[in-house]
Structure formats: structure tokens, C-alpha cells
Design a protein around this motif. Structure first.
Motif, PDB file in Angstrom:
ATOM      1  N   THR A 155       0.809  -1.221   0.000  1.00 23.00           N
ATOM      2  CA  THR A 155       0.000   0.000   0.000  1.00 23.00           C
ATOM      3  C   THR A 155       0.842   1.270   0.000  1.00 23.00           C
ATOM      4  O   THR A 155       0.302   2.362  -0.165  1.00 23.00           O
ATOM      5  N   ASP A 156       2.157   1.134   0.180  1.00 21.18           N
ATOM      6  CA  ASP A 156       3.032   2.306   0.229  1.00 21.18           C
ATOM      7  C   ASP A 156       4.268   2.039  -0.630  1.00 21.18           C
ATOM      8  O   ASP A 156       4.968   1.043  -0.416  1.00 21.18           O
ATOM      9  N   PRO A 186      -2.557  -2.447  -4.841  1.00 24.10           N
ATOM     10  CA  PRO A 186      -3.894  -3.012  -5.052  1.00 24.10           C
ATOM     11  C   PRO A 186      -4.384  -2.843  -6.486  1.00 24.10           C
ATOM     12  O   PRO A 186      -4.153  -1.814  -7.123  1.00 24.10           O
ATOM     13  N   TYR A 187      -5.073  -3.878  -6.971  1.00 28.89           N
ATOM     14  CA  TYR A 187      -5.470  -3.872  -8.380  1.00 28.89           C
ATOM     15  C   TYR A 187      -6.638  -2.933  -8.658  1.00 28.89           C
ATOM     16  O   TYR A 187      -6.903  -2.595  -9.812  1.00 28.89           O
ATOM     17  N   ASN A 192      -7.517   3.236  -5.684  1.00 30.16           N
ATOM     18  CA  ASN A 192      -6.207   3.277  -5.017  1.00 30.16           C
ATOM     19  C   ASN A 192      -5.216   4.004  -5.926  1.00 30.16           C
ATOM     20  O   ASN A 192      -4.309   3.403  -6.492  1.00 30.16           O
ATOM     21  N   ARG A 193      -5.402   5.295  -6.067  1.00 30.83           N
ATOM     22  CA  ARG A 193      -4.603   6.099  -7.000  1.00 30.83           C
ATOM     23  C   ARG A 193      -3.282   6.496  -6.340  1.00 30.83           C
ATOM     24  O   ARG A 193      -3.063   7.651  -5.972  1.00 30.83           O
ATOM     25  N   ILE A 194      -2.418   5.508  -6.222  1.00 28.22           N
ATOM     26  CA  ILE A 194      -1.129   5.699  -5.560  1.00 28.22           C
ATOM     27  C   ILE A 194      -0.108   6.206  -6.574  1.00 28.22           C
ATOM     28  O   ILE A 194       0.045   5.630  -7.655  1.00 28.22           O
ATOM     29  N   GLY A 224       2.350   6.760 -12.900  1.00 24.18           N
ATOM     30  CA  GLY A 224       3.774   6.438 -12.902  1.00 24.18           C
ATOM     31  C   GLY A 224       4.138   5.036 -13.332  1.00 24.18           C
ATOM     32  O   GLY A 224       5.322   4.690 -13.365  1.00 24.18           O
ATOM     33  N   TRP A 225       3.153   4.211 -13.663  1.00 19.32           N
ATOM     34  CA  TRP A 225       3.454   2.873 -14.175  1.00 19.32           C
ATOM     35  C   TRP A 225       4.055   3.005 -15.575  1.00 19.32           C
ATOM     36  O   TRP A 225       3.656   3.869 -16.356  1.00 19.32           O
ATOM     37  N   THR A 226       4.990   2.120 -15.908  1.00 18.68           N
ATOM     38  CA  THR A 226       5.687   2.237 -17.194  1.00 18.68           C
ATOM     39  C   THR A 226       5.351   1.124 -18.177  1.00 18.68           C
ATOM     40  O   THR A 226       5.762   1.186 -19.336  1.00 18.68           O
TER      41      THR A 226
END
Length: 343
Positions: A155-156, A186-187, A192-194, A224-226
Motif C-alpha cells: 500500500t506504500d 492493489p489492483y 487506489n490512486r497511488i 507512474g506505471w511504465t
């Protein structure tokens, strides 16, 4: 019904339609994804990211797919969290079925060069020790690449960052072998906009369970996912559209499976070969139930057995997905229902 479950249920019908189009046109399915055969372009289905220079109008999937795909692919082996790594972890209840049990035996038997390591995501010390132990066995046996799958429980971002930073300080070679990190968070991406930019600054970060469609991949990119992991079990249509969106925006792809056996393995292999993944294809049905695909393996041996760390797609030819059904000696049970047939 959960959305992922709905996609899995729909996927076999969706894949059959893609195969039927190729069969009807007398073409390989992937050769039908062009303006010659499609009446609508990608602009009818996809929207570019805000502020980007990407356009989909007048463009078709064939532009984003490999017209001359490789015939062999590196195969990724899954190292489960409960899998025994060495003799000290054996319980005495392991199956005696002629297949390897220990990781080193799997590596030597199949010539593996790529390992996916399942982690807990809620026990940093266990995760770190597991990475080091698997990585050490990997180095000793000539493995080249690793990936870490934190299983959607983190979660972090600090949790992942601290493990990666400790690895680069204490085991720099292992750190260098990690090709990408898979779905730590989390999917439920929309709830969960981390912000994960700090993780992807260290290693490529791939959506997996969250990558149900191109809209979620778009959201992931903002966070930020690539990269993203595609699965035919979420529909062929969705995988192709997601691949086009991701590649147009400079994202990297992987193709993973849910232990595809029998005919399900064939579209899975095609997707990996055509989309141009970061490295090969994840394929593990030969780990968990190899005998299930025995009939198909007689015709397509190269995709149901990993040799020298590779799968071989040479036998996949012909129209549609190239199943070659007339050559596969599989007896199916009687159908429980048939369309248009009354009692």
C-alpha cells in the motif's frame, strides 16, 4: 460478477471470433488486423492521453504488431511463495511424478533463463530474503533475468523502494537481474490512486491485475506505471487494444498467463510474439499440469515444453490462430447444450 471474472468467461468466445474471422478470410488472424480487413480504425475505440501527440485516427492494430514475429521466445518460470527452493525446504509430501520439484532442478531440466518470483508484499524481511535466496540459486545455475511480483498487497511505495535500495547496496548483481517489478499495489486502480513514480524511477513497473483495459493502462501511466501485462484470458480484443494504446504512448509490454493449457496456450503464444514484449512470455502450464496438454503437444511440441529456456512457435501456421485442430487427437465430452437444438 467481478469484472475480471466476467472477462475470463467472455474471453473464449471473443478468441473464437478472432479465429473465425481468420478462418473465413483464409488468413492468419494477426494478418486481419489491418485496413484491408477492418472497417473501423483505432480512433473509433481509443483515446490518446491528454497532452500527448498521439493520434489513433486512420491507424490500425497492424501498425503496432510485429509482421515478422520471432519463432522462439524466452520462457518465464514461476517461483511460487510455497515452492521448495532446496532440500532443506522439502516436507516429504512432494509429488513423485517425474517432474522437478526443487528450483535448481527446474532450471537445469528446462534450461531456464527467466524466473518470476512471487512475494508476499506484507513482510519486507521475508520478501527480501526470498529474493536473495532465489537470486543466488539463479546465479549459480546461469539464469539471466528475474522479476518480482509483490501480489497486489503493498500500500506504500516506500515498501518496494526500501527492498530495491537494499538489494542494490548489498546484492548489486541481483538488483541488475531484476528486469521489472510487477503490480505491488492493489489492483483496484481507480480507488487506489497511488503515485508510483518513485518505484518506476528504480525499475520498470508493470500493471498486471489492474490492466483490464486501455483506460486503466492510461490511468496507470498517469500514476507512474511504465508497462502492462497482457493476458488473452481477459479477451483478445482487449489485449490488442491495450497493446496498441500502450505502444503508442511508449509503454513496455509483457504477456502473462493464468496457466493456459491445451488450445488456450496458442493465442497466448501468438500475442507474446506479435506484441514485442520486454522479454519473452510467461508460461507455466508445463509446471502445474503438463499432462493436460498431451494431445496438443503431439502437434505443437514446442509450445508445451520449454527447451533451452525457450518455447518454439514453429508449428503454429495456417489460417486463424493455426490450431491445426484436425491433427489434434482430443476426445471431448458431449456438450451440455447446443444452440438451436431442441430436445
Amino acid at each position: 460478477m467481478p469484472w475480471l471474472a466476467a472477462l475470463v468467461c467472455c474471453s473464449l468466445f471473443d478468441i473464437a471470433l478472432h479465429d473465425a474471422l481468420g478462418q473465413t478470410l483464409g488468413q492468419a488472424t494477426y494478418d486481419t488486423y489491418s485496413a484491408e480487413y477492418l472497417s473501423r480504425d483505432l480512433g473509433q475505440f481509443l483515446q490518446p492521453a491528454a497532452g500527448s501527440n498521439v493520434q489513433f485516427d486512420g491507424r490500425f492494430p497492424s501498425e503496432f504488431l510485429d509482421a515478422d514475429p520471432p519463432i522462439t521466445l524466452p520462457a518465464w518460470h514461476l517461483v511460487g511463495g510455497l515452492d521448495p527452493l532446496d532440500e532443506s525446504e522439502l516436507s516429504g509430501n512432494e509429488p513423485d511424478d517425474g517432474y522437478p520439484v526443487l528450483l535448481a532442478d527446474w532450471i537445469r531440466t528446462d534450461g531456464l533463463t527467466c524466473l518470476k518470483i512471487k512475494l508476499r508484499g506484507n513482510d519486507a524481511e521475508w520478501d527480501y530474503d526470498r529474493l536473495v535466496k532465489v537470486g543466488t540459486i539463479a546465479i549459480e545455475n546461469g539464469v539471466l533475468w528475474l522479476t518480482a511480483d509483490f501480489n497486489c498487497t503493498v500500500t506504500d511505495p516506500v515498501y518496494v523502494n526500501e527492498i530495491l535500495d537494499r538489494l542494490v547496496a548489498e546484492h548489486p548483481r541481483l538488483y541488475g537481474m531484476i528486469l521489472y517489478v510487477e503490480q505491488p499495489f492493489p489492483y483496484e486502480l481507480e480507488t487506489n490512486r497511488i503515485d508510483v513514480h518513485s518505484v518506476s524511477a528504480r525499475k520498470p513497473l508493470f500493471l498486471d491485475e489492474s490492466a483490464h483495459d486501455w483506460q486503466l493502462i492510461r490511468l496507470g501511466r498517469e500514476l507512474g506505471w511504465t508497462g502492462g501485462a497482457l493476458k488473452t484470458c481477459k479477451t483478445q480484443t482487449g489485449a490488442i487494444l491495450s497493446a496498441c494504446w500502450a505502444k503508442a504512448h511508449g509503454m513496455t509490454l509483457m504477456v502473462q498467463d493464468l496457466t493456459n493449457p491445451m488450445l488456450a496456450q496458442i493465442p497466448h503464444m501468438h500475442l507474446a510474439a506479435r506484441t514485442g514484449t520486454i522479454m519473452g512470455v510467461e508460461t507455466n502450464s508445463m509446471q502445474f499440469y503438463p499432462a493436460a496438454s498431451a494431445a496438443e503437444a503431439e502437434v505443437h511440441p514446442g509450445i508445451y515444453r520449454r527447451r533451452d529456456g525457450q518455447v518454439d512457435l514453429t508449428t503454429l501456421s495456417g489460417t486463424g490462430f493455426g490450431y491445426r485442430l484436425d491433427e489434434i487427437d482430443r476426445t471431448l465430452p458431449d456438450p451440455v447444450a447446443a444452440f438451436g437444438v431442441s430436445e
